[in-house]
Design a protein around this motif. Structure first.
Motif, PDB file in Angstrom:
ATOM      1  N   LEU A 158      -0.580-119.626  67.737  1.00 32.65           N
ATOM      2  CA  LEU A 158      -0.903-118.457  66.906  1.00 32.65           C
ATOM      3  C   LEU A 158      -1.183-118.855  65.461  1.00 32.65           C
ATOM      4  O   LEU A 158      -2.055-118.279  64.804  1.00 32.65           O
ATOM      5  CB  LEU A 158       0.241-117.442  66.952  1.00 32.65           C
ATOM      6  N   ILE A 159      -0.445-119.838  64.975  1.00 28.64           N
ATOM      7  CA  ILE A 159      -0.680-120.304  63.603  1.00 28.64           C
ATOM      8  C   ILE A 159      -2.053-120.961  63.497  1.00 28.64           C
ATOM      9  O   ILE A 159      -2.784-120.751  62.514  1.00 28.64           O
ATOM     10  CB  ILE A 159       0.450-121.253  63.158  1.00 28.64           C
ATOM     11  N   ILE A 160      -2.444-121.732  64.510  1.00 34.25           N
ATOM     12  CA  ILE A 160      -3.780-122.339  64.519  1.00 34.25           C
ATOM     13  C   ILE A 160      -4.857-121.248  64.594  1.00 34.25           C
ATOM     14  O   ILE A 160      -5.922-121.373  63.985  1.00 34.25           O
ATOM     15  CB  ILE A 160      -3.914-123.341  65.687  1.00 34.25           C
ATOM     16  N   VAL A 161      -4.579-120.174  65.323  1.00 33.41           N
ATOM     17  CA  VAL A 161      -5.522-119.050  65.377  1.00 33.41           C
ATOM     18  C   VAL A 161      -5.733-118.475  63.980  1.00 33.41           C
ATOM     19  O   VAL A 161      -6.867-118.181  63.584  1.00 33.41           O
ATOM     20  CB  VAL A 161      -5.032-117.959  66.356  1.00 33.41           C
ATOM     21  N   THR A 162      -4.655-118.322  63.201  1.00 34.15           N
ATOM     22  CA  THR A 162      -4.821-117.778  61.844  1.00 34.15           C
ATOM     23  C   THR A 162      -5.622-118.714  60.960  1.00 34.15           C
ATOM     24  O   THR A 162      -6.362-118.257  60.088  1.00 34.15           O
ATOM     25  CB  THR A 162      -3.460-117.467  61.188  1.00 34.15           C
ATOM     26  N   ILE A 163      -5.506-120.018  61.187  1.00 29.17           N
ATOM     27  CA  ILE A 163      -6.354-120.957  60.440  1.00 29.17           C
ATOM     28  C   ILE A 163      -7.806-120.780  60.869  1.00 29.17           C
ATOM     29  O   ILE A 163      -8.712-120.791  60.041  1.00 29.17           O
ATOM     30  CB  ILE A 163      -5.871-122.402  60.649  1.00 29.17           C
ATOM     31  N   GLY A 164      -8.027-120.609  62.183  1.00 32.45           N
ATOM     32  CA  GLY A 164      -9.380-120.364  62.677  1.00 32.45           C
ATOM     33  C   GLY A 164      -9.970-119.059  62.169  1.00 32.45           C
ATOM     34  O   GLY A 164     -11.188-118.912  62.086  1.00 32.45           O
ATOM     35  N   LEU A 165      -9.113-118.115  61.815  1.00 29.10           N
ATOM     36  CA  LEU A 165      -9.567-116.841  61.233  1.00 29.10           C
ATOM     37  C   LEU A 165      -9.749-116.940  59.723  1.00 29.10           C
ATOM     38  O   LEU A 165      -9.987-115.923  59.069  1.00 29.10           O
ATOM     39  CB  LEU A 165      -8.579-115.729  61.557  1.00 29.10           C
ATOM     40  N   ASN A 166      -9.610-118.157  59.190  1.00 25.70           N
ATOM     41  CA  ASN A 166      -9.796-118.412  57.762  1.00 25.70           C
ATOM     42  C   ASN A 166      -8.712-117.740  56.921  1.00 25.70           C
ATOM     43  O   ASN A 166      -8.994-117.222  55.842  1.00 25.70           O
ATOM     44  CB  ASN A 166     -11.193-117.984  57.311  1.00 25.70           C
ATOM     45  N   GLN A 167      -7.490-117.725  57.418  1.00 26.80           N
ATOM     46  CA  GLN A 167      -6.366-117.111  56.714  1.00 26.80           C
ATOM     47  C   GLN A 167      -5.218-118.112  56.539  1.00 26.80           C
ATOM     48  O   GLN A 167      -4.169-117.987  57.180  1.00 26.80           O
ATOM     49  CB  GLN A 167      -5.867-115.884  57.497  1.00 26.80           C
ATOM     50  N   PRO A 168      -5.366-119.119  55.685  1.00 22.74           N
ATOM     51  CA  PRO A 168      -4.316-120.133  55.561  1.00 22.74           C
ATOM     52  C   PRO A 168      -3.018-119.589  54.966  1.00 22.74           C
ATOM     53  O   PRO A 168      -1.939-120.093  55.274  1.00 22.74           O
ATOM     54  CB  PRO A 168      -4.942-121.196  54.655  1.00 22.74           C
ATOM     55  N   GLN A 169      -3.093-118.572  54.127  1.00 25.44           N
ATOM     56  CA  GLN A 169      -1.867-117.999  53.563  1.00 25.44           C
ATOM     57  C   GLN A 169      -1.029-117.329  54.647  1.00 25.44           C
ATOM     58  O   GLN A 169       0.197-117.437  54.653  1.00 25.44           O
ATOM     59  CB  GLN A 169      -2.188-116.972  52.458  1.00 25.44           C
ATOM     60  N   LEU A 170      -1.698-116.653  55.575  1.00 27.60           N
ATOM     61  CA  LEU A 170      -0.994-116.033  56.690  1.00 27.60           C
ATOM     62  C   LEU A 170      -0.389-117.096  57.603  1.00 27.60           C
ATOM     63  O   LEU A 170       0.727-116.928  58.113  1.00 27.60           O
ATOM     64  CB  LEU A 170      -1.948-115.128  57.474  1.00 27.60           C
ATOM     65  N   ALA A 171      -1.103-118.203  57.793  1.00 27.48           N
ATOM     66  CA  ALA A 171      -0.570-119.307  58.599  1.00 27.48           C
ATOM     67  C   ALA A 171       0.683-119.878  57.949  1.00 27.48           C
ATOM     68  O   ALA A 171       1.673-120.165  58.631  1.00 27.48           O
ATOM     69  CB  ALA A 171      -1.629-120.398  58.772  1.00 27.48           C
ATOM     70  N   PHE A 172       0.659-120.033  56.629  1.00 22.36           N
ATOM     71  CA  PHE A 172       1.839-120.558  55.934  1.00 22.36           C
ATOM     72  C   PHE A 172       3.012-119.581  56.019  1.00 22.36           C
ATOM     73  O   PHE A 172       4.160-120.003  56.208  1.00 22.36           O
ATOM     74  CB  PHE A 172       1.507-120.865  54.476  1.00 22.36           C
ATOM     75  N   LEU A 173       2.741-118.297  55.902  1.00 18.27           N
ATOM     76  CA  LEU A 173       3.796-117.293  56.054  1.00 18.27           C
ATOM     77  C   LEU A 173       4.410-117.371  57.453  1.00 18.27           C
ATOM     78  O   LEU A 173       5.629-117.299  57.607  1.00 18.27           O
ATOM     79  CB  LEU A 173       3.246-115.893  55.791  1.00 18.27           C
ATOM     80  N   HIS A 174       3.558-117.533  58.462  1.00 19.89           N
ATOM     81  CA  HIS A 174       4.059-117.633  59.830  1.00 19.89           C
ATOM     82  C   HIS A 174       4.894-118.899  60.012  1.00 19.89           C
ATOM     83  O   HIS A 174       5.896-118.885  60.731  1.00 19.89           O
ATOM     84  CB  HIS A 174       2.892-117.605  60.810  1.00 19.89           C
ATOM     85  N   ILE A 175       4.519-119.997  59.365  1.00 19.40           N
ATOM     86  CA  ILE A 175       5.323-121.220  59.426  1.00 19.40           C
ATOM     87  C   ILE A 175       6.711-120.962  58.847  1.00 19.40           C
ATOM     88  O   ILE A 175       7.729-121.370  59.416  1.00 19.40           O
ATOM     89  CB  ILE A 175       4.638-122.381  58.677  1.00 19.40           C
ATOM     90  N   CYS A 176       6.765-120.279  57.709  1.00 21.04           N
ATOM     91  CA  CYS A 176       8.057-120.010  57.059  1.00 21.04           C
ATOM     92  C   CYS A 176       8.937-119.113  57.920  1.00 21.04           C
ATOM     93  O   CYS A 176      10.129-119.395  58.103  1.00 21.04           O
ATOM     94  CB  CYS A 176       7.835-119.378  55.692  1.00 21.04           C
ATOM     95  N   THR A 177       8.374-118.053  58.467  1.00 21.13           N
ATOM     96  CA  THR A 177       9.178-117.160  59.306  1.00 21.13           C
ATOM     97  C   THR A 177       9.546-117.834  60.621  1.00 21.13           C
ATOM     98  O   THR A 177      10.646-117.643  61.130  1.00 21.13           O
ATOM     99  CB  THR A 177       8.443-115.844  59.582  1.00 21.13           C
ATOM    100  N   HIS A 178       8.634-118.655  61.143  1.00 15.80           N
ATOM    101  CA  HIS A 178       8.895-119.378  62.384  1.00 15.80           C
ATOM    102  C   HIS A 178      10.088-120.316  62.230  1.00 15.80           C
ATOM    103  O   HIS A 178      10.915-120.441  63.140  1.00 15.80           O
ATOM    104  CB  HIS A 178       7.655-120.164  62.809  1.00 15.80           C
ATOM    105  N   ALA A 179      10.195-120.966  61.090  1.00 12.28           N
ATOM    106  CA  ALA A 179      11.312-121.889  60.869  1.00 12.28           C
ATOM    107  C   ALA A 179      12.644-121.164  60.985  1.00 12.28           C
ATOM    108  O   ALA A 179      13.579-121.668  61.612  1.00 12.28           O
ATOM    109  CB  ALA A 179      11.175-122.534  59.486  1.00 12.28           C
TER     110      ALA A 179
END
Length: 172
Positions: free
Chosen positions: A114-135
């Motif tokens: 899902l995080i890679i999908v957000t990168i593919g959607l051109n949303q790196p800030q959302l990917a980083f937020l998901h990394i933080c919550t995922h941790a």
């Protein structure tokens, strides 16, 4: 400096290698079998391995180099397809498992998809937020599963686990 110099250069091939490297590090489809196999270790080690350090390194690399990726539609599409395929495949694999730690490992791979999908959607800030919550939520999930496994004398088979609200009211 690399971001400024890369404006006039076609970086599709090096970026494809970058996505492949990130896919291997973050257990994406095709390169995912190492993640559930790494679950043989103790649960606290698994919590550290899967929640915030090792597996998100590849995704974090893509986030940090996103200025190189953002204008390359082929790479963005590759990230989108790879992430979606990983999410669906590993979530389906998690449904077929009986070992509680392998279920959590496959769910980690699914979340990374899902995080890679957000990168593919051109949303790196959302990917980083998901990394933080995922941790946070994955570490808590591993610690709870470790508590369950320890309380049930190292039983990891979910078919044999039940009625935990009486035995472990705080964990359940």
């Amino acid at each position: 400096q690399i971001f400024i110099l890369s404006k006039n250069t076609d970086l599709t091939l090096p970026l494809l290698g970058l996505v492949l490297a990130a896919a291997g590090k973050s257990a994406q489809f095709g390169l995912h079998p190492w993640l559930p196999s790494a679950m043989e270790g103790p649960t606290p080690v698994s919590a550290l391995l899967h929640s915030s350090t090792i597996v998100v390194a590849g995704v974090f690399l893509l986030i940090r180099l996103h200025p190189l990726i953002q204008d390359n539609q082929l790479i963005l599409s590759a990230c989108l397809c790879l992430g979606a395929l990983t999410t669906l495949f590993t979530a389906t694999c998690a449904l077929t498992q009986n070992d509680i730690k392998k279920i959590v490992a496959f769910s980690t791979s699914s979340q990374l998809g899902l995080i890679i999908v957000t990168i593919g959607l051109n949303q790196p800030q959302l990917a980083f937020l998901h990394i933080c919550t995922h941790a946070f939520f994955k570490a808590i999930l591993f610690l709870c599963s470790g508590s369950i496994i320890h309380s049930l004398n190292n039983e990891q088979d979910i078919r044999k686990i039940g009625g935990l609200h009486k035995l472990l009211p705080f964990t359940a």
